[in-house]
Scaffold this motif. Sequence first.
Motif, PDB file in Angstrom:
ATOM      1  N   ASP A 125       1.403  -1.120   0.318  1.00 63.44           N
ATOM      2  CA  ASP A 125      -0.069   0.168  -0.025  1.00 63.44           C
ATOM      3  C   ASP A 125       0.850   1.655  -0.050  1.00 63.44           C
ATOM      4  O   ASP A 125       0.634   2.044  -0.970  1.00 63.44           O
ATOM      5  N   ALA A 126       1.494   1.568   0.835  1.00 62.47           N
ATOM      6  CA  ALA A 126       3.041   2.322   0.795  1.00 62.47           C
ATOM      7  C   ALA A 126       3.741   2.409  -0.087  1.00 62.47           C
ATOM      8  O   ALA A 126       3.294   3.728  -1.078  1.00 62.47           O
ATOM      9  N   ALA A 127       4.408   1.549  -0.686  1.00 64.34           N
ATOM     10  CA  ALA A 127       4.270   1.442  -3.000  1.00 64.34           C
ATOM     11  C   ALA A 127       3.499   1.898  -3.566  1.00 64.34           C
ATOM     12  O   ALA A 127       3.494   3.274  -4.281  1.00 64.34           O
ATOM     13  N   VAL A 128       2.655   1.979  -2.974  1.00 65.88           N
ATOM     14  CA  VAL A 128       1.536   2.518  -4.484  1.00 65.88           C
ATOM     15  C   VAL A 128       1.020   3.708  -3.818  1.00 65.88           C
ATOM     16  O   VAL A 128       0.252   4.801  -4.992  1.00 65.88           O
ATOM     17  N   ALA A 129       0.292   4.248  -2.977  1.00 65.51           N
ATOM     18  CA  ALA A 129      -0.162   5.490  -2.489  1.00 65.51           C
ATOM     19  C   ALA A 129       1.395   6.678  -2.883  1.00 65.51           C
ATOM     20  O   ALA A 129       1.329   7.706  -3.442  1.00 65.51           O
ATOM     21  N   GLY A 130       2.341   6.467  -2.588  1.00 64.37           N
ATOM     22  CA  GLY A 130       3.446   7.251  -3.238  1.00 64.37           C
ATOM     23  C   GLY A 130       3.527   7.160  -5.020  1.00 64.37           C
ATOM     24  O   GLY A 130       4.109   8.453  -5.333  1.00 64.37           O
ATOM     25  N   LEU A 131       3.499   6.247  -5.440  1.00 61.54           N
ATOM     26  CA  LEU A 131       3.542   6.166  -7.043  1.00 61.54           C
ATOM     27  C   LEU A 131       2.023   7.154  -7.434  1.00 61.54           C
ATOM     28  O   LEU A 131       2.204   7.706  -7.997  1.00 61.54           O
ATOM     29  N   VAL A 132       1.238   6.578  -6.699  1.00 60.62           N
ATOM     30  CA  VAL A 132      -0.068   7.386  -7.090  1.00 60.62           C
ATOM     31  C   VAL A 132      -0.050   8.998  -6.306  1.00 60.62           C
ATOM     32  O   VAL A 132       0.184  10.074  -7.498  1.00 60.62           O
ATOM     33  N   GLU A 133       0.913   9.793  -5.588  1.00 63.08           N
ATOM     34  CA  GLU A 133       1.677  10.758  -4.989  1.00 63.08           C
ATOM     35  C   GLU A 133       2.390  10.867  -6.206  1.00 63.08           C
ATOM     36  O   GLU A 133       2.137  12.225  -7.156  1.00 63.08           O
ATOM     37  N   GLU A 134       3.221  10.622  -6.837  1.00 66.02           N
ATOM     38  CA  GLU A 134       3.987  10.773  -8.552  1.00 66.02           C
ATOM     39  C   GLU A 134       3.254  11.174  -9.269  1.00 66.02           C
ATOM     40  O   GLU A 134       3.351  11.854 -10.197  1.00 66.02           O
ATOM     41  N   TRP A 135       2.047  10.434  -9.693  1.00 64.59           N
ATOM     42  CA  TRP A 135       1.342  10.710 -10.754  1.00 64.59           C
ATOM     43  C   TRP A 135       0.759  11.968 -10.479  1.00 64.59           C
ATOM     44  O   TRP A 135       0.232  12.921 -11.373  1.00 64.59           O
ATOM     45  N   LEU A 136      -0.739  12.455  -9.742  1.00 58.23           N
ATOM     46  CA  LEU A 136      -0.926  13.292  -9.369  1.00 58.23           C
ATOM     47  C   LEU A 136       0.139  14.637  -9.432  1.00 58.23           C
ATOM     48  O   LEU A 136      -0.500  15.787  -9.686  1.00 58.23           O
ATOM     49  N   ASN A 137       1.723  14.548  -8.802  1.00 64.34           N
ATOM     50  CA  ASN A 137       2.347  15.691  -9.056  1.00 64.34           C
ATOM     51  C   ASN A 137       2.560  16.607 -10.397  1.00 64.34           C
ATOM     52  O   ASN A 137       2.580  17.044 -10.684  1.00 64.34           O
TER      53      ASN A 137
END
Length: 852
Positions: A127-139
Amino acid sequence: MRIGLLGGVRATTDDGEPVDIGSPRSQVVLAALALAPGAALPVPRLIDLVWGDAPPSTAPKALQWHIAQLRKSLGADVIATVGAAYRLEVPTDVALFLEHVHNGDVAAAVAAWGGMPLAGLAAPGLDAAVAGLVEEWLNAVEADLARRVVASPGAVVGELSAFVAEHPTREGLAALLMTALYRTGRQADALAVYQRVRRHLVAELGVEPGPGLRAVEQQVLAHVPVSAPVMIGREAELAALAEALRSAPVVTLVGPGGIGKTRLASTAGGAFVSLAEITSSADVPQAVADALGIVARPGVSVVQAVVAARPALLVLDNCEHVLDGAAAFAAAVSSSVRVLATSRERLSVPDEQVVVVEPLSAEASVELFDVRARAADPAYAGDAAVAELCRRLDGIPLAIELAAARVRSHRPADLLDRLDIGVRRTGAARHRTVRAAIQWSYDLLSADEQALFCRLSVFAAPFDLGAVADDHLIGDLVERSVLTVHDGLFGRRFRMLEPLRQFASSLLRDRAAAMDEHAGWCLRQVAHVGALLRGPAEAEGVGRLAELWPNLRVAVEWAFESGNPERADALIRPVVTELPLRGRREIGDWAARLTGGFWLIWVAERNIQGSSPAALPDVSDDPLSRYARAYASGDGPGLVACLPEAVAAVEDPHLQGFLELMPSGTLIGAGRFGHVDHRVAALAGRYRVSGPPTLAHWALQTLGYSAMFQGREPDEFFDAAADVDLPPGTLSANKTTEARRAFRRGDLAKAFELLGAHVEELLETGNVVAASVVAVEFIAITRESMPAEAAKVLGYLQHANDFGAMAAARLVHGLTTDASGMDDREALNYMRAALSAGRARSGSRTPPAGRA
């Protein structure tokens, strides 16, 4: 072989044929390896990622089996063994996405995104890695949309609307949507977006919008001038600007005055900061703070506040005369915030990209002249002399527009005859071209128009018709394009473009008279604002004060400079309560330059908000000075003794009530419950009927704490206080109330989240004096789940102040005290860390409080 995680875990051959990758657990193993492109993951780490906190005893053997199955399906060389670790050896869509992100190619990153990582697969350890990817995408999405808003704001409104609806806490996306709507003429819709986002942030996280989003709101409210949706002849510059903003942390638009740098920069959106009115590089941070609504806080610099807010773009306009300060500020924030500057020369900071704004082409110059001429005179139908006129004006937009504004009284051929500029092409000569064009336009004004034009140069921000006695001339100056006009939230507003203001200021003969006239207008404005702040229309008063503030500062400084403290008093007094209500500490700085016990009270308030131990200045002994000293020192008995005389010494009923309400926390700590209940209940009744809403809210909160300390049910007061609609930026204890409600409902994670958000806000704003109130709720919420932390905070509370000591004695029983020497700020930092840890243990995956 290719591995995909975006949109779901899958594998395909190089020809695109799907490959069976086995059971969900095998898919999780593959996903764990693919989420660490190029890295060898040790077996223990892989087990943690695949099975989480409770792996079975057979996990090592099970992992070997899944690796073997994946190698059988995908190929033996797809997963390499590196010692006691495994590494994926084939390309992944995640690796491609991250490569685009790290290269700064946000458009490619957005295009490479295939959907939610691991969609449809349960993998808590990832979950933490997925959340990090989603944050990179949103940025990346935010940066890409910011680039597209520059080029075509109307085309991205729908897409931005969808993103804001799906991610309502990301203030950068909301700021971009507001900008896009505003650039397409939808001011009301832009303001509606702000209100929706603010309501969500307050209701869900207990925080107000950050400085970046507030700055965009203020730009819309003040109707910061922008160009038409399609800028004439600037297609190349718009494209160059969009590309530069995509790839560089600092972009500078360079060109002579009047060339259109500000207009071009305004198409980019972002938080707009005009540096035109300041005279020293040292004043750049304050100008940024003013524009972004950042209130000075001890221990938090403007640079830190801007970085924390992370606006999508910070625009620094008119940097040339404070180049060193603008460059230093841009360099300080550019690692976290993109900066767009306008200047007559580059900032010369690392990684700066310069976009030179050239004169308009011959065709675009004529088109601009014709458009502006038809606006000035609908009968205008073109003229053969326009091409030569524009050539002689060097294709500089401001000069062309000034000439076009005269077509009602002068034919283009007549205008050409009056020019004596010559053909110039160097940058320095173009500066002379603009000045000559302004001089020529000025010469065509009547004597009365010239005098008014020069007097208006002292205004630091937009103004209304009431700013001058001879307001009939305002329309003439607008017709001649030496003033601009727009419809703001509070009516029509006028302003002068910076090259024109500088010219007018240089010709101003009687500056003292102009400043006195300006101060007189400010006095009338502040009196009106003060009346609004005292009643039910308080929110309008807060908005009008934000609009007035740059001009009010100029007037106050002039009053001090010209040796007129009485005028300074009259300018500040109507809005003095904005210091405690919404943290405008500049009022406290002004108060320190005035004399008397009344002003000592506001110096004390400034010091209290900042937890400053600075001694109060010596003033004559009177009831108000005694009140100030007792208030500053938290002397409950002293306040009780001097309060009646102090209140009687102030004639204004509004300020009388305020002086009674301000020290209520100290009086509760001194055990003066009867006094508080009687007087504050009367004030609450008055404020609930006639306003202002903030004081009704404060009074109800006070009654709630008084009831709590006396063992009575406080929630009726707290609930009533929470129902009061407060203006943006109001200092309030509502978040602690909401945290207590969540705790009572059994939602410990939500209680941690809400109280943590409040602590984060207090630390960010420097309002650390509220730490003792937070500590009361912290102990109530954590004493069962985190008794050691609760005991530590109890030790702080017992020695914080009389309020804290009373709370510790009356509200906390059966908890052993852990002696603590923490001050307010240290206590808040301690509680923040404890709440963050508690939130993690309670299973909440809500991001930490702060700015999205």
